[in-house]
Write a protein that holds these residues in place. Sequence first.
Motif, PDB file in Angstrom:
ATOM      1  N   LYS A 100       0.844  -1.179   0.000  1.00 31.50           N
ATOM      2  CA  LYS A 100       0.000   0.000   0.000  1.00 31.50           C
ATOM      3  C   LYS A 100       0.883   1.234   0.000  1.00 31.50           C
ATOM      4  O   LYS A 100       1.764   1.385   0.822  1.00 31.50           O
TER       5      LYS A 100
ATOM      6  N   THR B 194      -8.597   1.243  -6.928  1.00 30.51           N
ATOM      7  CA  THR B 194      -8.972  -0.124  -7.280  1.00 30.51           C
ATOM      8  C   THR B 194      -8.008  -1.117  -6.668  1.00 30.51           C
ATOM      9  O   THR B 194      -8.407  -2.120  -6.082  1.00 30.51           O
TER      10      THR B 194
ATOM     11  N   ASN C 159      -6.213  -0.817  -4.054  1.00 31.00           N
ATOM     12  CA  ASN C 159      -6.365  -0.853  -2.606  1.00 31.00           C
ATOM     13  C   ASN C 159      -7.564  -1.687  -2.158  1.00 31.00           C
ATOM     14  O   ASN C 159      -7.647  -2.083  -1.005  1.00 31.00           O
ATOM     15  N   GLN C 160      -8.491  -1.947  -3.069  1.00 33.78           N
ATOM     16  CA  GLN C 160      -9.671  -2.733  -2.747  1.00 33.78           C
ATOM     17  C   GLN C 160      -9.545  -4.183  -3.194  1.00 33.78           C
ATOM     18  O   GLN C 160     -10.352  -5.025  -2.810  1.00 33.78           O
ATOM     19  N   ASP C 161      -8.557  -4.479  -4.014  1.00 32.66           N
ATOM     20  CA  ASP C 161      -8.405  -5.821  -4.582  1.00 32.66           C
ATOM     21  C   ASP C 161      -7.671  -6.773  -3.642  1.00 32.66           C
ATOM     22  O   ASP C 161      -6.770  -6.371  -2.915  1.00 32.66           O
ATOM     23  N   TYR C 162      -8.044  -8.044  -3.725  1.00 29.97           N
ATOM     24  CA  TYR C 162      -7.292  -9.079  -3.024  1.00 29.97           C
ATOM     25  C   TYR C 162      -6.174  -9.612  -3.918  1.00 29.97           C
ATOM     26  O   TYR C 162      -5.257 -10.281  -3.440  1.00 29.97           O
TER      27      TYR C 162
ATOM     28  N   PRO D 114      -4.269  -7.465  -6.691  1.00 28.10           N
ATOM     29  CA  PRO D 114      -4.049  -6.302  -7.549  1.00 28.10           C
ATOM     30  C   PRO D 114      -3.193  -6.648  -8.772  1.00 28.10           C
ATOM     31  O   PRO D 114      -2.377  -7.567  -8.728  1.00 28.10           O
TER      32      PRO D 114
ATOM     33  N   LYS E   5      -6.514  -7.795   1.856  1.00 29.66           N
ATOM     34  CA  LYS E   5      -7.154  -6.823   0.978  1.00 29.66           C
ATOM     35  C   LYS E   5      -6.217  -5.674   0.666  1.00 29.66           C
ATOM     36  O   LYS E   5      -5.595  -5.098   1.557  1.00 29.66           O
ATOM     37  N   GLY E   6      -6.077  -5.357  -0.606  1.00 27.65           N
ATOM     38  CA  GLY E   6      -5.173  -4.307  -1.026  1.00 27.65           C
ATOM     39  C   GLY E   6      -3.731  -4.737  -1.040  1.00 27.65           C
ATOM     40  O   GLY E   6      -2.841  -3.932  -1.342  1.00 27.65           O
TER      41      GLY E   6
END
Length: 202
Positions: free
Chosen positions: A22, A29, A31-34, A36, A179-180
């Motif tokens: 991070k 997007t 930061n919300q993905d498992y 990326p 997550k992220g």
Amino acid sequence: MHRLKIYFIWCCLAAAFIACDKKENASPTANQDYIPTTAGSTWSYGGSMPYILSATGQTKEINGKTYFELETKQGTNISKSYINHEKSVYTAVGLVPNLGDVEVMLLKEETPVGKPWEQTTNFNGVDTKLTFTILEKDVSKVVEGKTYQKVIHVKMTVNYTFMGVDLGSNLASELYFAKGVGLILSDLGTYGQSALLNYDVK
């Protein structure tokens, strides 16, 4: 040889479960993905067979869906795989040996804890069944001294059947996604672990 094969399989799979750090300039997007897939990002994993992952920014259309290209470097070996994210489902192509270009649903983040999803395919006369089960959700996990939040813990098993004979489970793994961040740890039991060491998302 069997041990080497198991590690090779998992290193390939790990390319689908990429992880990223991070940063303040990271895309919303990502930061919300498992899992990326931000172009130019890199990830390093340790273990008996260290490898480096990168998101090339290239895409490929497979069965009408857009997949993002990932590259795995392990020593002098370089391999490519592809991943698609639609809603809460992450699907990968070209990651599991002996399955060719079969699309594999690696993670379904909205699936309830304890409810498995399965996928069966046939390759060279051998039926291969992959079973995924979420064991935990929204938990914290410490890996290499760093604590990750909003982690999903998944168990994956692979079973083979040939001419009606169950050959049993040849691969069982426990996977941890933040997550992220992405894949932070893969546990192959007696075959060892592969942990995230450092990472960077663009």
